[in-house]
Design an enzyme around this catalytic site. Structure first.
Site, PDB file in Angstrom:
ATOM      1  N   HIS A 144      49.770  34.354  38.191  1.00 55.89           N
ATOM      2  CA  HIS A 144      49.393  32.993  38.550  1.00 55.89           C
ATOM      3  C   HIS A 144      50.497  32.223  39.272  1.00 55.89           C
ATOM      4  CE1 HIS A 144      46.916  34.484  35.351  1.00 55.89           C
ATOM      5  NE2 HIS A 144      46.053  33.512  35.468  1.00 55.89           N
ATOM      6  N   TYR A 187      35.851  38.714  43.693  1.00 57.56           N
ATOM      7  CA  TYR A 187      35.454  37.319  43.539  1.00 57.56           C
ATOM      8  C   TYR A 187      34.724  36.857  44.801  1.00 57.56           C
ATOM      9  CZ  TYR A 187      38.961  37.068  39.685  1.00 57.56           C
ATOM     10  OH  TYR A 187      39.684  37.262  38.527  1.00 57.56           O
ATOM     11  N   LYS A 193      37.282  43.633  38.030  1.00 55.49           N
ATOM     12  CA  LYS A 193      37.509  42.422  37.247  1.00 55.49           C
ATOM     13  C   LYS A 193      36.684  41.324  37.899  1.00 55.49           C
ATOM     14  CE  LYS A 193      41.208  39.305  35.958  1.00 55.49           C
ATOM     15  NZ  LYS A 193      42.583  38.910  36.219  1.00 55.49           N
ATOM     16  N   GLY A 241      39.570  32.952  32.795  1.00 56.77           N
ATOM     17  CA  GLY A 241      39.217  31.641  33.335  1.00 56.77           C
ATOM     18  C   GLY A 241      40.126  30.544  32.806  1.00 56.77           C
ATOM     19  N   TRP A 292      39.740  43.148  41.743  1.00 55.09           N
ATOM     20  CA  TRP A 292      39.307  41.774  41.432  1.00 55.09           C
ATOM     21  C   TRP A 292      38.245  41.479  42.486  1.00 55.09           C
ATOM     22  CZ3 TRP A 292      43.471  43.497  39.295  1.00 55.09           C
ATOM     23  CH2 TRP A 292      44.325  42.751  38.519  1.00 55.09           C
ATOM     24  N   HIS A 342      48.474  30.213  41.682  1.00 59.40           N
ATOM     25  CA  HIS A 342      48.274  28.786  41.366  1.00 59.40           C
ATOM     26  C   HIS A 342      49.560  27.973  41.408  1.00 59.40           C
ATOM     27  CE1 HIS A 342      44.559  30.086  38.771  1.00 59.40           C
ATOM     28  NE2 HIS A 342      44.330  30.181  40.057  1.00 59.40           N
ATOM     29  N   GLY A 390      44.674  35.693  31.294  1.00 60.15           N
ATOM     30  CA  GLY A 390      45.960  35.072  31.609  1.00 60.15           C
ATOM     31  C   GLY A 390      46.127  33.771  30.868  1.00 60.15           C
ATOM     32  N   ARG A 391      45.621  32.668  31.508  1.00 54.21           N
ATOM     33  CA  ARG A 391      45.861  31.322  30.972  1.00 54.21           C
ATOM     34  C   ARG A 391      45.452  31.152  29.524  1.00 54.21           C
ATOM     35  NH1 ARG A 391      42.898  28.795  36.049  1.00 54.21           N
ATOM     36  NH2 ARG A 391      41.914  30.824  35.878  1.00 54.21           N
TER      37      ARG A 391
END
Ligand code: FBP
Length: 261
Positions: free
Chosen positions: A29, A151, A182, A209, A149, A33, A235-236
């Protein structure tokens, strides 16, 4: 058919699985992010990296930079999954995840699998698919599992969270030759089990998420596993929790120890 099965078996899946299931910690991240995801405690990557050795995870996802600088803190204790591409969220153009590491880098860094993001539906989809195809071949040569991944994103994708978009994205990962994809959870066990069927022999895991209450996260994990998923990559919801090891191990109990019908 036969050769497809042979090559799939050629990938070393055991190192990144337990009871045929997967549970990965994601810490990519910082690139995706930026520091806004972290706190004073987690600004220093070493904090989570050191805790990872106490978590019952079967892989640790990170970009090349963290692997280069910190691998001595966890290598041989936790399998490394090297993310080969990424992007920041500073640009607001059509999504494109640029390659920043190679399969060879992954091998040199001692990785046990590689990860690569595609955004089906983006104007840059063609470039991402082309690179994904090359990475799949190279990873297979080295026996490294490939996690895609997938998306759905871009201005052409009107409903990125819909069943249709997520199902299509999962199927794209199978068609590329990924071992694992993923994707985001649809929020519905029944539709998610259809997606898992649509992904065929490409195993499906979900992203965690945004941070959510523990009870919601654990319920979601049970639903996802009940739907037939092969695990999670979180993760988060692990490192934004006050007790990252505690929540990781609670998720591990659901993923590895529970029987699902
Ligand atoms: P989380 O479990 O924190 O949701 O992480 C999953 C993940 O796919 C990360 O691997 C990646 O850095 C990030 O989400 C990408 O987020 P975004 O959806 O904003 O592109």
């Amino acid at each position: 058919m036969k050769s497809a099965i042979r090559s799939r078996k050629g990938r070393k899946m055991k190192k990144i699985s337990r009871n045929g299931r997967f549970f990965f910690l994601a810490l990519d991240h910082g690139l995706e992010h930026g520091p806004s995801d972290f706190t004073e405690t987690t600004y220093n990557p070493e904090h989570i990296i050191n805790l990872s050795t106490k978590m019952k995870i079967t892989g640790f996802i990170m970009q090349k930079g963290l692997a280069v600088h910190y691998s001595e803190n966890f290598i041989k204790k936790v399998p490394l999954i090297l993310k080969l591409n990424g992007k920041t969220n500073m640009t607001k153009t059509e999504p494109f995840s640029a390659p920043i590491a190679s399969v060879k880098d992954a091998v040199k860094l001692g990785a046990d699998a590689v990860g690569y993001t595609i955004y089906p539906g983006s104007e840059h989809e063609a470039k991402m698919l082309e690179t994904a195809g090359k990475i799949e071949s190279e990873a297979r040569d080295y026996g490294l599992p490939l996690i895609i991944w997938s998306y759905p994103r871009g201005k052409a994708v009107k409903k990125p969270d819909s069943f249709e978009s997520i199902a299509y994205a999962a199927r794209v990962a199978l068609e590329i030759g990924a071992d694992i994809t993923k994707i985001h959870y649809t929020g519905n066990k029944l539709t998610f089990s259809d997606i898992i069927r649509i992904a065929g022999r490409c195993r499906v895991i979900t992203a965690g998420g945004r941070f959510k209450p523990e009870s919601d996260l654990l319920k979601e994990a049970k639903d996802i596993m009940n739907a037939g998923a092969a695990g999670m990559a979180v993760g988060r919801n692990i490192w934004q929790n006050d007790d990252p090891v505690g929540i990781a191990n609670a998720l591990a109990s659901i993923i590895f120890d529970m029987n699902f019908q």
